[in-house]
Scaffold this motif. Structure first.
Motif, PDB file in Angstrom:
ATOM      1  N   SER A   1       0.736  -1.240   0.118  1.00  0.00           N
ATOM      2  CA  SER A   1       0.050   0.145   0.045  1.00  0.00           C
ATOM      3  C   SER A   1       0.880   1.181  -0.022  1.00  0.00           C
ATOM      4  O   SER A   1       0.504   2.431  -0.808  1.00  0.00           O
ATOM      5  CB  SER A   1      -0.884  -0.038   1.115  1.00  0.00           C
ATOM      6  OG  SER A   1      -1.701   1.175   1.169  1.00  0.00           O
ATOM      7  N   ALA A   2       2.032   1.403   0.962  1.00  0.00           N
ATOM      8  CA  ALA A   2       2.681   2.367   0.960  1.00  0.00           C
ATOM      9  C   ALA A   2       3.553   2.613  -0.196  1.00  0.00           C
ATOM     10  O   ALA A   2       3.482   4.026  -0.896  1.00  0.00           O
ATOM     11  CB  ALA A   2       3.741   2.375   1.948  1.00  0.00           C
ATOM     12  N   ILE A   3       4.177   1.736  -1.000  1.00  0.00           N
ATOM     13  CA  ILE A   3       5.065   1.731  -1.933  1.00  0.00           C
ATOM     14  C   ILE A   3       3.979   2.007  -3.236  1.00  0.00           C
ATOM     15  O   ILE A   3       3.293   1.139  -3.649  1.00  0.00           O
ATOM     16  CB  ILE A   3       6.005   0.543  -2.452  1.00  0.00           C
ATOM     17  CG1 ILE A   3       7.018   0.673  -1.293  1.00  0.00           C
ATOM     18  CG2 ILE A   3       6.531   0.945  -3.751  1.00  0.00           C
ATOM     19  CD1 ILE A   3       7.891  -0.536  -0.923  1.00  0.00           C
ATOM     20  N   GLY A   4       4.203   3.271  -3.779  1.00  0.00           N
ATOM     21  CA  GLY A   4       3.507   3.432  -5.067  1.00  0.00           C
ATOM     22  C   GLY A   4       3.828   4.738  -5.873  1.00  0.00           C
ATOM     23  O   GLY A   4       4.975   5.111  -5.659  1.00  0.00           O
ATOM     24  N   LEU A   5       2.807   5.314  -6.482  1.00  0.00           N
ATOM     25  CA  LEU A   5       3.310   6.258  -7.495  1.00  0.00           C
ATOM     26  C   LEU A   5       3.932   7.551  -6.687  1.00  0.00           C
ATOM     27  O   LEU A   5       4.883   8.265  -7.222  1.00  0.00           O
ATOM     28  CB  LEU A   5       2.375   6.759  -8.198  1.00  0.00           C
ATOM     29  CG  LEU A   5       1.288   5.906  -9.072  1.00  0.00           C
ATOM     30  CD1 LEU A   5      -0.151   6.441  -9.491  1.00  0.00           C
ATOM     31  CD2 LEU A   5       2.259   5.844 -10.234  1.00  0.00           C
ATOM     32  N   GLY A   6       3.677   7.652  -5.466  1.00  0.00           N
ATOM     33  CA  GLY A   6       4.026   8.825  -4.512  1.00  0.00           C
ATOM     34  C   GLY A   6       5.650   8.490  -4.353  1.00  0.00           C
ATOM     35  O   GLY A   6       6.373   9.372  -4.427  1.00  0.00           O
ATOM     36  N   ASN A   7       6.216   7.351  -4.389  1.00  0.00           N
ATOM     37  CA  ASN A   7       7.457   7.226  -4.199  1.00  0.00           C
ATOM     38  C   ASN A   7       8.190   7.400  -5.397  1.00  0.00           C
ATOM     39  O   ASN A   7       9.250   7.707  -5.538  1.00  0.00           O
ATOM     40  CB  ASN A   7       7.725   5.755  -4.074  1.00  0.00           C
ATOM     41  CG  ASN A   7       7.124   5.247  -2.609  1.00  0.00           C
ATOM     42  OD1 ASN A   7       6.046   5.303  -2.297  1.00  0.00           O
ATOM     43  ND2 ASN A   7       7.794   4.620  -1.383  1.00  0.00           N
TER      44      ASN A   7
ATOM     45  N   TYR B   1      -9.125   8.391  -8.839  1.00  0.00           N
ATOM     46  CA  TYR B   1      -8.077   8.982  -9.682  1.00  0.00           C
ATOM     47  C   TYR B   1      -6.817   8.092  -9.616  1.00  0.00           C
ATOM     48  O   TYR B   1      -6.059   8.351 -10.946  1.00  0.00           O
ATOM     49  CB  TYR B   1      -7.939  10.457  -9.443  1.00  0.00           C
ATOM     50  CG  TYR B   1      -7.267  10.637  -8.153  1.00  0.00           C
ATOM     51  CD1 TYR B   1      -8.211  10.774  -6.905  1.00  0.00           C
ATOM     52  CD2 TYR B   1      -6.081  10.762  -8.023  1.00  0.00           C
ATOM     53  CE1 TYR B   1      -7.615  11.137  -5.628  1.00  0.00           C
ATOM     54  CE2 TYR B   1      -5.422  11.070  -6.800  1.00  0.00           C
ATOM     55  CZ  TYR B   1      -6.347  11.309  -5.747  1.00  0.00           C
ATOM     56  OH  TYR B   1      -5.657  11.509  -4.311  1.00  0.00           O
ATOM     57  N   TYR B   2      -6.460   7.643  -8.771  1.00  0.00           N
ATOM     58  CA  TYR B   2      -5.390   6.702  -8.818  1.00  0.00           C
ATOM     59  C   TYR B   2      -5.214   5.803  -9.863  1.00  0.00           C
ATOM     60  O   TYR B   2      -4.153   5.699 -10.528  1.00  0.00           O
ATOM     61  CB  TYR B   2      -5.021   6.185  -7.250  1.00  0.00           C
ATOM     62  CG  TYR B   2      -3.768   5.973  -6.949  1.00  0.00           C
ATOM     63  CD1 TYR B   2      -2.906   6.793  -6.377  1.00  0.00           C
ATOM     64  CD2 TYR B   2      -3.258   4.241  -7.339  1.00  0.00           C
ATOM     65  CE1 TYR B   2      -1.468   6.570  -6.141  1.00  0.00           C
ATOM     66  CE2 TYR B   2      -2.201   4.010  -6.688  1.00  0.00           C
ATOM     67  CZ  TYR B   2      -1.273   4.928  -6.068  1.00  0.00           C
ATOM     68  OH  TYR B   2       0.150   4.502  -5.778  1.00  0.00           O
ATOM     69  N   SER B   3      -6.509   5.190 -10.025  1.00  0.00           N
ATOM     70  CA  SER B   3      -6.514   4.222 -11.196  1.00  0.00           C
ATOM     71  C   SER B   3      -6.222   4.732 -12.729  1.00  0.00           C
ATOM     72  O   SER B   3      -6.130   3.984 -13.442  1.00  0.00           O
ATOM     73  CB  SER B   3      -7.643   3.267 -11.142  1.00  0.00           C
ATOM     74  OG  SER B   3      -8.799   4.099 -11.181  1.00  0.00           O
TER      75      SER B   3
ATOM     76  N   PHE C   1       2.897  11.390   4.850  1.00  0.00           N
ATOM     77  CA  PHE C   1       1.712  11.074   5.059  1.00  0.00           C
ATOM     78  C   PHE C   1       1.041  10.026   4.126  1.00  0.00           C
ATOM     79  O   PHE C   1       0.522   9.157   3.988  1.00  0.00           O
ATOM     80  CB  PHE C   1       0.608  12.336   5.308  1.00  0.00           C
ATOM     81  CG  PHE C   1       0.287  12.565   6.676  1.00  0.00           C
ATOM     82  CD1 PHE C   1       1.370  12.668   7.388  1.00  0.00           C
ATOM     83  CD2 PHE C   1      -0.889  13.055   7.366  1.00  0.00           C
ATOM     84  CE1 PHE C   1       1.309  13.208   8.726  1.00  0.00           C
ATOM     85  CE2 PHE C   1      -1.124  13.374   8.371  1.00  0.00           C
ATOM     86  CZ  PHE C   1       0.094  13.524   9.324  1.00  0.00           C
ATOM     87  N   PHE C   2       1.237  11.074   2.935  1.00  0.00           N
ATOM     88  CA  PHE C   2       0.701  10.189   1.431  1.00  0.00           C
ATOM     89  C   PHE C   2       1.367   8.880   1.270  1.00  0.00           C
ATOM     90  O   PHE C   2       0.452   7.801   0.849  1.00  0.00           O
ATOM     91  CB  PHE C   2       0.879  11.067   0.328  1.00  0.00           C
ATOM     92  CG  PHE C   2       0.159  10.604  -0.961  1.00  0.00           C
ATOM     93  CD1 PHE C   2      -1.104  10.760  -1.070  1.00  0.00           C
ATOM     94  CD2 PHE C   2       0.793  10.189  -1.922  1.00  0.00           C
ATOM     95  CE1 PHE C   2      -1.805  10.173  -2.197  1.00  0.00           C
ATOM     96  CE2 PHE C   2       0.394   9.427  -3.137  1.00  0.00           C
ATOM     97  CZ  PHE C   2      -1.120   9.592  -3.356  1.00  0.00           C
ATOM     98  N   SER C   3       2.610   8.821   1.654  1.00  0.00           N
ATOM     99  CA  SER C   3       3.590   7.522   1.093  1.00  0.00           C
ATOM    100  C   SER C   3       2.959   6.453   1.973  1.00  0.00           C
ATOM    101  O   SER C   3       2.958   5.332   1.755  1.00  0.00           O
ATOM    102  CB  SER C   3       4.775   7.915   1.365  1.00  0.00           C
ATOM    103  OG  SER C   3       5.660   7.070   0.340  1.00  0.00           O
TER     104      SER C   3
HETATM  105  N1  PHE Z   1       0.965   5.407  -0.720  1.00  0.00           N
HETATM  106  C1  PHE Z   1       0.626   5.497  -2.075  1.00  0.00           C
HETATM  107  C2  PHE Z   1       1.801   5.958  -2.731  1.00  0.00           C
HETATM  108  O1  PHE Z   1       2.770   6.370  -2.361  1.00  0.00           O
HETATM  109  C3  PHE Z   1      -0.478   5.981  -2.326  1.00  0.00           C
HETATM  110  C4  PHE Z   1      -1.653   5.859  -1.494  1.00  0.00           C
HETATM  111  C5  PHE Z   1      -2.260   6.868  -0.657  1.00  0.00           C
HETATM  112  C6  PHE Z   1      -2.287   4.509  -1.168  1.00  0.00           C
HETATM  113  C7  PHE Z   1      -3.322   6.544  -0.079  1.00  0.00           C
HETATM  114  C8  PHE Z   1      -3.395   4.228  -0.482  1.00  0.00           C
HETATM  115  C9  PHE Z   1      -3.855   5.557   0.332  1.00  0.00           C
HETATM  116  O2  PHE Z   1       1.651   5.961  -3.941  1.00  0.00           O
END
Ligand code: PHE
Length: 453
Positions: free
Chosen positions: A21-27, A103-105, A224-226
């Motif tokens: 969940s944490a590792i995603g587009l934000g990283n 929107y993430y999708s 927070f987002f990450s």
């Molecule tokens: N943490 C994810 C990222 O870094 C984004 C995300 C935010 C996922 C909130 C779930 C909830 O891309």
């Protein structure tokens, strides 16, 4: 009799799911850019400090709420605050991840399209001048990005429909290690390019002169987002964690792998950008515009290597987005199956339809619906800023107040120390509780104020 609730298999499974969940587009696109803009290693230090004193305690607060309740987000919150207010707060945390998923999708869909394009060797075959600017044309297209958005959502549903153990756990257990291998390979490639040293300097040279008040806000928001805070995800996933698991270790393991991945992503992207003589731009344009251009440019002299690098890179973005999107979907699915008695398959189908409609509007806001403005933003940007500036901070604030002030101290103690079994946790418990009760709420309020002022 009701079937017993599913549980994650063990410590590794728990960390992989949380890290997914944490590792995603934000990283991948936000962290490297923020690091460079805000003084390299200086930013990383501030980011780590915030993660330790604010984000990790919020993460632990949410995981204590989730595991102690053994229930979906709505029930977990209402358990602590009985009545209407509790239900409202709980439902907010069910809606937030679905809102984000919409929107993430869309971005997940872009990554899928770019993966397909790189497999078809489009970036290598085309001249760099053709590749430059193609991203703008792609997202403005009336239906192609919508189709890829729907395909991405369908893959997300495909994982979640198989359940917590058979779907999410099984998927994260191979995809997270794979992601690390991919990003290390890409970083090695990127660092081998001529002129990569300038990018390394951009990332690691601590430049405290670039640290401003904004740096702190950026670091806090990114942290927070990450870690996916305030979205009901940690509460939901923790409700699937066995009672004898060490939540503190799971939280620290998640934060550490998240940070490590973000730094590796920086080394994978920024040196390549500098080697092409480009200044790193912000956000999506960096990964979807600048990098394909670089792959095309490098493809002129080393086509095979560039083609492989492009495929690995977009596969990594796609996988990273997918492991996050399944966590976003699971919150709503757990709610619908437990609260509304729906079958998992039907819950997934219903949420697929809702997120498809909302996501399609977001996707079209770069093309046919670009004239539609909400509070001065297009639909996509509106959805994104409402999530980060309103929903996620509200969710985090509710979590720390619940865990710090409403939940009995004995319950928090039991959840975070294994009932006193983990002696190291017993020692840090007073510090964690202090951070949850006093420091985290203040930190969240600062973040709120900074976004409205
Ligand atoms: N943490 C994810 C990222 O870094 C984004 C995300 C935010 C996922 C909130 C779930 C909830 O891309």
């Amino acid at each position: 009799m009701k079937a017993p609730r599913e549980k994650f298999g063990g410590r590794m499974a728990v960390i992989m799911a949380f890290a997914g969940s944490a590792i995603g587009l934000g990283n991948i696109w936000r962290f490297p850019y923020l690091v460079g803009e805000n003084g390299g290693a200086a930013f990383i230090l501030i980011y780590v400090a915030f993660t330790l004193v604010l984000s990790l305690p919020i993460f632990l607060a949410e995981s204590a709420i989730g595991r102690s309740s053994q229930a979906n987000c709505r029930a977990a919150v209402e358990f602590l605050v009985p009545g209407k207010a509790g239900r409202l707060f709980g439902l907010l945390m069910v809606i937030t991840p679905l809102w984000i998923l919409s929107y993430y999708s869309v971005v997940g869909g872009w990554s899928l399209d770019y993966l397909v394009q790189s497999i078809k060797l489009d970036f290598i075959r085309a001249a760099p001048s053709e590749v430059a600017g193609s991203f703008g044309r792609f997202i403005a297209h009336p239906w192609v990005p919508v189709v890829f958005h729907l395909a991405f959502l369908a893959v997300t549903v495909g994982v979640v429909v198989s359940g917590v153990k058979g779907g999410i756990e099984r998927f994260c257990k191979w995809s997270i290690p794979t992601l690390f291998v991919l990003i290390v390979l890409i970083a090695a490639y990127s660092l081998s390019l001529p002129g990569a040293g300038k990018g390394v300097e951009y990332l690691v040279k601590p430049d405290f002169s670039k640290v401003t008040a904004h740096t702190f806000i950026d670091a806090l928001g990114q942290s927070f987002f990450s870690l996916s805070l305030g979205t009901g995800i940690i509460i939901t996933y923790s409700s699937y964690v066995k009672k004898n698991e060490n939540l503190l270790v799971a939280g620290a393991g998640t934060a550490l792998s998240d940070l490590f991945f973000a730094v590796l992503a920086g080394f994978a992207i920024i040196p390549a950008v500098f080697s092409a003589g480009i200044e790193p731009g912000t956000g999506p344009t960096l990964i979807f515009d600048t990098l394909p251009y670089i792959f095309s440019h490098l493809g002129q002299s080393a086509p095979v290597l560039s083609a492989v690098a492009a495929i690995l890179f977009f596969a990594a973005i796609f996988l990273a987005a997918l492991t996050s999107s399944i966590s976003l979907l699971e919150v709503g699915v757990t709610y619908l199956t437990e609260d509304k008695g729906m079958k998992r398959g039907w819950a997934c189908a219903l949420l697929f339809v809702i997120c498809s409609v909302m996501g399609t509007l977001c996707s079209l806001s770069f093309g046919p619906l670009s004239q539609v403005k909400l509070l001065g933003n297009n639909i996509f940007d509106f959805a994104d800023s409402a999530a980060s500036n309103v929903f996620m901070v509200t969710g985090s604030l509710i979590s720390v107040i619940l865990a710090g002030w409403v939940m009995p101290r004995s319950v928090l103690f039991r959840e975070l120390t294994g009932g006193g079994v983990f002696s190291a946790n017993v020692r840090v418990f007073p510090v964690v509780r202090f951070l949850v009760r006093y420091v985290a709420p203040i930190g969240i309020l600062v973040l709120v104020l900074s976004s409205v002022l």
